[in-house]
Scaffold this active site. Structure first.
Site, PDB file in Angstrom:
ATOM      1  N   PRO A  10      39.767   8.536 -11.296  1.00 43.19           N
ATOM      2  CA  PRO A  10      38.863   9.490 -11.941  1.00 43.19           C
ATOM      3  C   PRO A  10      39.425  10.904 -12.064  1.00 43.19           C
ATOM      4  O   PRO A  10      40.085  11.404 -11.153  1.00 43.19           O
ATOM      5  CB  PRO A  10      37.626   9.487 -11.027  1.00 43.19           C
ATOM      6  CG  PRO A  10      38.108   8.939  -9.732  1.00 43.19           C
ATOM      7  CD  PRO A  10      39.208   7.984 -10.061  1.00 43.19           C
ATOM      8  N   ASN A  11      39.134  11.483 -13.213  1.00 39.89           N
ATOM      9  CA  ASN A  11      39.472  12.874 -13.557  1.00 39.89           C
ATOM     10  C   ASN A  11      40.948  13.104 -13.873  1.00 39.89           C
ATOM     11  O   ASN A  11      41.329  14.184 -14.299  1.00 39.89           O
ATOM     12  CB  ASN A  11      39.014  13.845 -12.446  1.00 39.89           C
ATOM     13  CG  ASN A  11      37.517  13.736 -12.224  1.00 39.89           C
ATOM     14  OD1 ASN A  11      36.748  13.842 -13.168  1.00 39.89           O
ATOM     15  ND2 ASN A  11      37.094  13.485 -10.989  1.00 39.89           N
ATOM     16  N   ARG A  18      42.905  20.239 -16.152  1.00 42.70           N
ATOM     17  CA  ARG A  18      42.187  20.275 -14.878  1.00 42.70           C
ATOM     18  C   ARG A  18      42.984  21.069 -13.841  1.00 42.70           C
ATOM     19  O   ARG A  18      44.092  20.680 -13.461  1.00 42.70           O
ATOM     20  CB  ARG A  18      42.025  18.841 -14.384  1.00 42.70           C
ATOM     21  CG  ARG A  18      41.451  18.727 -12.998  1.00 42.70           C
ATOM     22  CD  ARG A  18      41.614  17.315 -12.453  1.00 42.70           C
ATOM     23  NE  ARG A  18      40.943  17.196 -11.179  1.00 42.70           N
ATOM     24  CZ  ARG A  18      41.104  16.183 -10.345  1.00 42.70           C
ATOM     25  NH1 ARG A  18      41.904  15.184 -10.660  1.00 42.70           N
ATOM     26  NH2 ARG A  18      40.457  16.156  -9.209  1.00 42.70           N
ATOM     27  N   TYR A  23      47.404  20.858 -10.337  1.00 49.23           N
ATOM     28  CA  TYR A  23      47.915  19.614 -10.922  1.00 49.23           C
ATOM     29  C   TYR A  23      48.939  19.816 -12.043  1.00 49.23           C
ATOM     30  O   TYR A  23      49.426  18.830 -12.600  1.00 49.23           O
ATOM     31  CB  TYR A  23      46.732  18.770 -11.434  1.00 49.23           C
ATOM     32  CG  TYR A  23      45.773  18.376 -10.335  1.00 49.23           C
ATOM     33  CD1 TYR A  23      46.158  17.470  -9.344  1.00 49.23           C
ATOM     34  CD2 TYR A  23      44.489  18.921 -10.265  1.00 49.23           C
ATOM     35  CE1 TYR A  23      45.287  17.120  -8.322  1.00 49.23           C
ATOM     36  CE2 TYR A  23      43.608  18.565  -9.242  1.00 49.23           C
ATOM     37  CZ  TYR A  23      44.018  17.666  -8.278  1.00 49.23           C
ATOM     38  OH  TYR A  23      43.165  17.312  -7.264  1.00 49.23           O
ATOM     39  N   ASN A  75      46.994   6.218  -8.002  1.00 51.14           N
ATOM     40  CA  ASN A  75      46.368   7.489  -7.652  1.00 51.14           C
ATOM     41  C   ASN A  75      44.871   7.277  -7.848  1.00 51.14           C
ATOM     42  O   ASN A  75      44.369   7.332  -8.974  1.00 51.14           O
ATOM     43  CB  ASN A  75      46.882   8.636  -8.530  1.00 51.14           C
ATOM     44  CG  ASN A  75      46.319   9.973  -8.069  1.00 51.14           C
ATOM     45  OD1 ASN A  75      45.355  10.023  -7.297  1.00 51.14           O
ATOM     46  ND2 ASN A  75      46.916  11.061  -8.541  1.00 51.14           N
ATOM     47  N   ALA A  78      39.578  10.904  -6.039  1.00 53.92           N
ATOM     48  CA  ALA A  78      38.657  11.087  -4.910  1.00 53.92           C
ATOM     49  C   ALA A  78      38.192   9.770  -4.300  1.00 53.92           C
ATOM     50  O   ALA A  78      37.760   9.744  -3.135  1.00 53.92           O
ATOM     51  CB  ALA A  78      37.456  11.920  -5.352  1.00 53.92           C
ATOM     52  N   GLU A  99      50.240   4.344  -2.553  1.00 55.43           N
ATOM     53  CA  GLU A  99      49.219   5.382  -2.754  1.00 55.43           C
ATOM     54  C   GLU A  99      49.910   6.675  -3.190  1.00 55.43           C
ATOM     55  O   GLU A  99      50.876   7.104  -2.562  1.00 55.43           O
ATOM     56  CB  GLU A  99      48.483   5.605  -1.425  1.00 55.43           C
ATOM     57  CG  GLU A  99      47.488   6.740  -1.459  1.00 55.43           C
ATOM     58  CD  GLU A  99      46.866   7.022  -0.080  1.00 55.43           C
ATOM     59  OE1 GLU A  99      47.148   6.275   0.884  1.00 55.43           O
ATOM     60  OE2 GLU A  99      46.116   8.004   0.021  1.00 55.43           O
ATOM     61  N   HIS A 101      49.482  10.797  -4.558  1.00 58.62           N
ATOM     62  CA  HIS A 101      48.712  12.019  -4.831  1.00 58.62           C
ATOM     63  C   HIS A 101      49.661  13.085  -5.336  1.00 58.62           C
ATOM     64  O   HIS A 101      50.748  13.267  -4.769  1.00 58.62           O
ATOM     65  CB  HIS A 101      48.003  12.526  -3.577  1.00 58.62           C
ATOM     66  CG  HIS A 101      47.086  11.512  -2.997  1.00 58.62           C
ATOM     67  ND1 HIS A 101      45.899  11.170  -3.607  1.00 58.62           N
ATOM     68  CD2 HIS A 101      47.212  10.706  -1.913  1.00 58.62           C
ATOM     69  CE1 HIS A 101      45.324  10.211  -2.898  1.00 58.62           C
ATOM     70  NE2 HIS A 101      46.103   9.903  -1.880  1.00 58.62           N
ATOM     71  N   ARG A 108      44.703  20.570   1.880  1.00 62.71           N
ATOM     72  CA  ARG A 108      43.507  20.942   1.114  1.00 62.71           C
ATOM     73  C   ARG A 108      42.237  20.735   1.965  1.00 62.71           C
ATOM     74  O   ARG A 108      42.311  20.728   3.182  1.00 62.71           O
ATOM     75  CB  ARG A 108      43.486  20.137  -0.187  1.00 62.71           C
ATOM     76  CG  ARG A 108      44.721  20.428  -1.065  1.00 62.71           C
ATOM     77  CD  ARG A 108      44.690  19.672  -2.366  1.00 62.71           C
ATOM     78  NE  ARG A 108      43.562  20.094  -3.198  1.00 62.71           N
ATOM     79  CZ  ARG A 108      43.130  19.418  -4.272  1.00 62.71           C
ATOM     80  NH1 ARG A 108      43.755  18.293  -4.627  1.00 62.71           N
ATOM     81  NH2 ARG A 108      42.115  19.870  -4.973  1.00 62.71           N
TER      82      ARG A 108
END
Ligand code: DQA
Length: 147
Positions: A10-11, A18, A23, A75, A78, A99, A101, A108
């Protein structure tokens, strides 16, 4: 043909617009195009982006039992931090999942420090911007015994 699948959650369709300070300013298409060019001969890249959890799970089920798929870079956005359904899907399949990111999730907010998918992934790459994807593809190619 053998392939690696990158699934973005998502996103991540908003990359380029964004929070560019986190990013970067490149779009997902820009990033995927460059990644396709780095694969070893005889391997191709498949890419997908889904905002919904169920579609991510369907994609994992589909590629996860495909003998042509040598690895999945995920990725999960969230969902990483709370989706036991995605964790169960990763545990269920036989293809290794890395995984990914872009940001360093440990530097963060606290809720990003926990990954419920990490224990069922082959490994985690976090914090290298779009290079995180590149490193995930390298990891998949270097650990695949047929590449
Ligand atoms: C992310 C980090 C997640 O915490 C966040 O929800 C994202 C992107 C990253 O690539 O850094 O959507 O997975």
């Amino acid at each position: 043909m053998k392939y690696i699948l990158i699934i973005n959650g998502p996103n991540l369709n908003l990359l380029g617009r964004r929070q560019p300070e986190i990013y970067g300013s490149r779009t997902l298409d820009d990033i995927n195009r460059d990644l396709a060019a780095m694969l070893a001969d005889g391997l191709c890249l498949e890419t997908a982006q889904y905002n919904s959890e169920g579609e991510i799970i369907d994609a994992l089920h589909h590629a996860g039992f495909d003998p042509d798929c040598i690895g999945i870079a995920l990725n999960a956005g969230a969902y990483t931090h709370y989706s036991y359904a995605i964790a169960d899907a990763i545990a269920a399949i036989s293809v290794p999942v890395v995984e990914v990111h872009m940001s360093n999730v440990h530097s963060r907010e606290e809720f990003r420090h926990r990954s419920v998918i990490a224990p069922v992934c082959a490994g985690t790459i976090s914090g290298f911007g779009e290079k995180s994807y590149r490193l995930a593809l390298e990891a998949i190619m270097q650990t695949d015994d047929k590449t």
